[in-house]
Design an enzyme around this catalytic site. Structure first.
Site, PDB file in Angstrom:
ATOM      1  N   ALA A 195       3.340   6.193  -2.376  1.00 38.26           N
ATOM      2  CA  ALA A 195       4.588   6.925  -2.629  1.00 38.26           C
ATOM      3  C   ALA A 195       4.855   7.087  -4.125  1.00 38.26           C
ATOM      4  O   ALA A 195       5.283   8.169  -4.576  1.00 38.26           O
ATOM      5  CB  ALA A 195       5.744   6.192  -1.960  1.00 38.26           C
TER       6      ALA A 195
ATOM      7  N   GLY B 260       0.812  -1.215   0.000  1.00 36.22           N
ATOM      8  CA  GLY B 260       0.000   0.000   0.000  1.00 36.22           C
ATOM      9  C   GLY B 260       0.841   1.259   0.000  1.00 36.22           C
ATOM     10  O   GLY B 260       0.512   2.250  -0.675  1.00 36.22           O
ATOM     11  N   CYS B 261       1.948   1.246   0.741  1.00 26.27           N
ATOM     12  CA  CYS B 261       2.822   2.418   0.805  1.00 26.27           C
ATOM     13  C   CYS B 261       3.542   2.642  -0.519  1.00 26.27           C
ATOM     14  O   CYS B 261       3.819   3.799  -0.892  1.00 26.27           O
ATOM     15  CB  CYS B 261       3.826   2.248   1.940  1.00 26.27           C
ATOM     16  SG  CYS B 261       3.024   2.101   3.566  1.00 26.27           S
ATOM     17  N   ASN B 262       3.853   1.587  -1.220  1.00 26.52           N
ATOM     18  CA  ASN B 262       4.459   1.734  -2.549  1.00 26.52           C
ATOM     19  C   ASN B 262       3.500   2.413  -3.518  1.00 26.52           C
ATOM     20  O   ASN B 262       3.903   3.278  -4.314  1.00 26.52           O
ATOM     21  CB  ASN B 262       4.866   0.360  -3.108  1.00 26.52           C
ATOM     22  CG  ASN B 262       6.116  -0.183  -2.431  1.00 26.52           C
ATOM     23  OD1 ASN B 262       6.899   0.560  -1.847  1.00 26.52           O
ATOM     24  ND2 ASN B 262       6.297  -1.495  -2.487  1.00 26.52           N
TER      25      ASN B 262
END
Length: 261
Positions: free
Chosen positions: A162, A157-159
């Site tokens: 970002a 999810g953070c990829n």
């Protein structure tokens, strides 16, 4: 020839019958003697049993007496506090509150108030991905700031979040807004992630989640996915807590674009 008299003929016979009748009395005496011996043996056995019971009882009483003496000796070794000493200890405890009650928790007293819309960007010391010290209040010295928060670097999810900010990073720059990513990851982990995903903006490290908590995005040992928009004067204009990874960059960019209208 003279015949013997009847009396002289019968006398010997009476003597033999009397002698024959007196003989059975001897076994009777032996029987009484045997019964007497049995009675004596039974009495001796009963006496021996009584003696053993008495010895056993005396032994138990002796053990109880020994236990009583040992308990009394143990009681003498342990000195119980007197009533006066107990009362004095209670008074001291009442007059002297515990350290936890007397001194408020530093974590609670130092916890910053969450930043609300219209309030200024607080000042916290954090490090960037290079390990350099950054004062968060200085981020808006020259331009507005979009600050997005991720739970953990280099996770699915953070990829998405970002990399989506990476793809519109230049559009924020054209509107005079800088982009920063904030997480509780170490600078080393952020540098590795930045290189891997070719992220063009700075990453800020807040391992203790002090700055993250001031923004209202700390959830125990977790960071809530979110983003915040501050203008050039450091005033908070918009925030989204929580927000979906793919929606965060688009919503932030649309908000900043709407400020020019």
């Amino acid at each position: 020839m003279t015949e013997p008299s009847t009396e002289s003929a019968n006398a010997p016979r009476r003597s033999s019958r009397i002698s024959a009748q007196a003989r059975p009395e001897a076994p009777a005496k032996r029987t009484r003697k045997g019964a007497s011996n049995a009675t004596n043996n039974s009495a001796k056995s009963n006496k021996a049993g009584t003696t053993r019971k008495r010895a056993k009882k005396d032994g138990q009483e002796g053990e109880q007496d020994a236990d009583g003496v040992q308990q009394e000796q143990d009681a003498k070794k342990v000195k119980l506090p007197s009533a006066e000493e107990t009362q004095a200890a209670g008074n001291v405890a009442a007059e002297e509150p515990s350290a936890a009650a007397a001194e408020p928790s530093s974590a609670l007293s130092d916890a910053p108030k969450n930043v609300d819309i219209g309030e200024s960007l607080p000042s916290f010391a954090v490090k960037n991905e290079k390990g350099e010290d950054i004062d968060t209040a200085s981020l808006t010295a020259e331009k507005g700031v979009v600050l997005f928060l991720v739970p953990k670097a280099d996770t699915p999810g953070c990829n998405i979040q970002a990399c989506s900010f990476r793809d519109v990073w230049q559009e924020f720059g054209a509107l005079n807004y800088g982009v920063y990513c904030l997480s509780a990851d170490s600078p080393a982990a952020q540098t590795k992630w930045q290189t891997k995903k070719q992220l063009p903006y700075q990453l800020l490290s807040d391992p203790q989640r002090t700055f993250i908590g001031a923004l209202g995005a700390a959830d125990g040992n977790r960071t809530k996915r979110s983003h915040f928009v501050f203008d050039k004067d450091g005033k908070l204009l918009d925030k989204k807590i929580p927000v979906k990874p793919a929606d965060s960059p688009r919503l932030a960019l649309d908000f900043v674009k709407g400020l020019g209208n």
